[in-house]
Design an enzyme around this catalytic site. Sequence first.
Site, PDB file in Angstrom:
ATOM      1  N   ASP A  16       4.401  -4.639  -1.919  1.00 54.09           N
ATOM      2  CA  ASP A  16       3.049  -4.751  -1.374  1.00 54.09           C
ATOM      3  C   ASP A  16       2.384  -3.387  -1.279  1.00 54.09           C
ATOM      4  O   ASP A  16       2.914  -2.464  -0.658  1.00 54.09           O
ATOM      5  CB  ASP A  16       3.083  -5.380   0.021  1.00 54.09           C
ATOM      6  CG  ASP A  16       3.556  -6.832  -0.017  1.00 54.09           C
ATOM      7  OD1 ASP A  16       3.501  -7.430  -1.094  1.00 54.09           O
ATOM      8  OD2 ASP A  16       3.971  -7.337   1.036  1.00 54.09           O
ATOM      9  N   ASP A  45       8.497  -0.201  -3.926  1.00 53.98           N
ATOM     10  CA  ASP A  45       8.065  -1.142  -2.913  1.00 53.98           C
ATOM     11  C   ASP A  45       7.118  -2.119  -3.615  1.00 53.98           C
ATOM     12  O   ASP A  45       6.619  -1.828  -4.707  1.00 53.98           O
ATOM     13  CB  ASP A  45       7.339  -0.393  -1.789  1.00 53.98           C
ATOM     14  CG  ASP A  45       6.805  -1.321  -0.721  1.00 53.98           C
ATOM     15  OD1 ASP A  45       7.524  -2.267  -0.338  1.00 53.98           O
ATOM     16  OD2 ASP A  45       5.665  -1.108  -0.270  1.00 53.98           O
TER      17      ASP A  45
END
Length: 210
Positions: free
Chosen positions: A9, A7
């Site tokens: 963020d 991922d």
Amino acid sequence: MRAIIFDLDGVLVSTDHFHDDAWRALARRLKISFDETACRRLRGVSQMAALELVLEQSPRRYTAAEKEALAAEKNTAYRAHIAGMTPADVADSTRTTLRSLKRRGLLLAVGSSSKNARFILEQTALTSYFDAIVDGNEITRSKPDPEVFLKAAAKLDVSPAEALVVEDAAAGIRAARSGGFQSAALGPDAAEEGLASHQIQNLADLLALV
């Protein structure tokens, strides 16, 4: 394990505070209550899904066109923040870990619901570390649906069983699990439901897993 899907963020870079500031500004203009608990609910979901959560507190209903305009307003504010990001916004340990994983022959990908993922990777000089990038522009279903991770695995030409997903949000861990991936929960939010295959305190811990 042949691949790792990250991922963006909260895992590779920290932009949650930019999202929070942009959502707060929108909620304030709309006179909608928005606190830290509300912020946490938005982690790991798509922008439109997050907007729906924000608008739950509104006494009025918005049309689809109005929602699109509100999402664009929030995104404009968010992009104004991330436009100032530089390579210095990435921890040295993150780059060192990525280089070590590449040297070990692992395929690396980013699987993010953010439509700004490629822009952030370019701003922070991270793009070259990854063999594949799948962002919010390429998916129709946000986490906890596994679509983003399945597309990343397909681009890498690996099966879910051969890939580890690294996430900082519970929705991302649920997405990895439903897609048949092993997962590494980075931080308490991702680990709170106990669904992750592994728990890590920082990205360097991945070197002991693979």
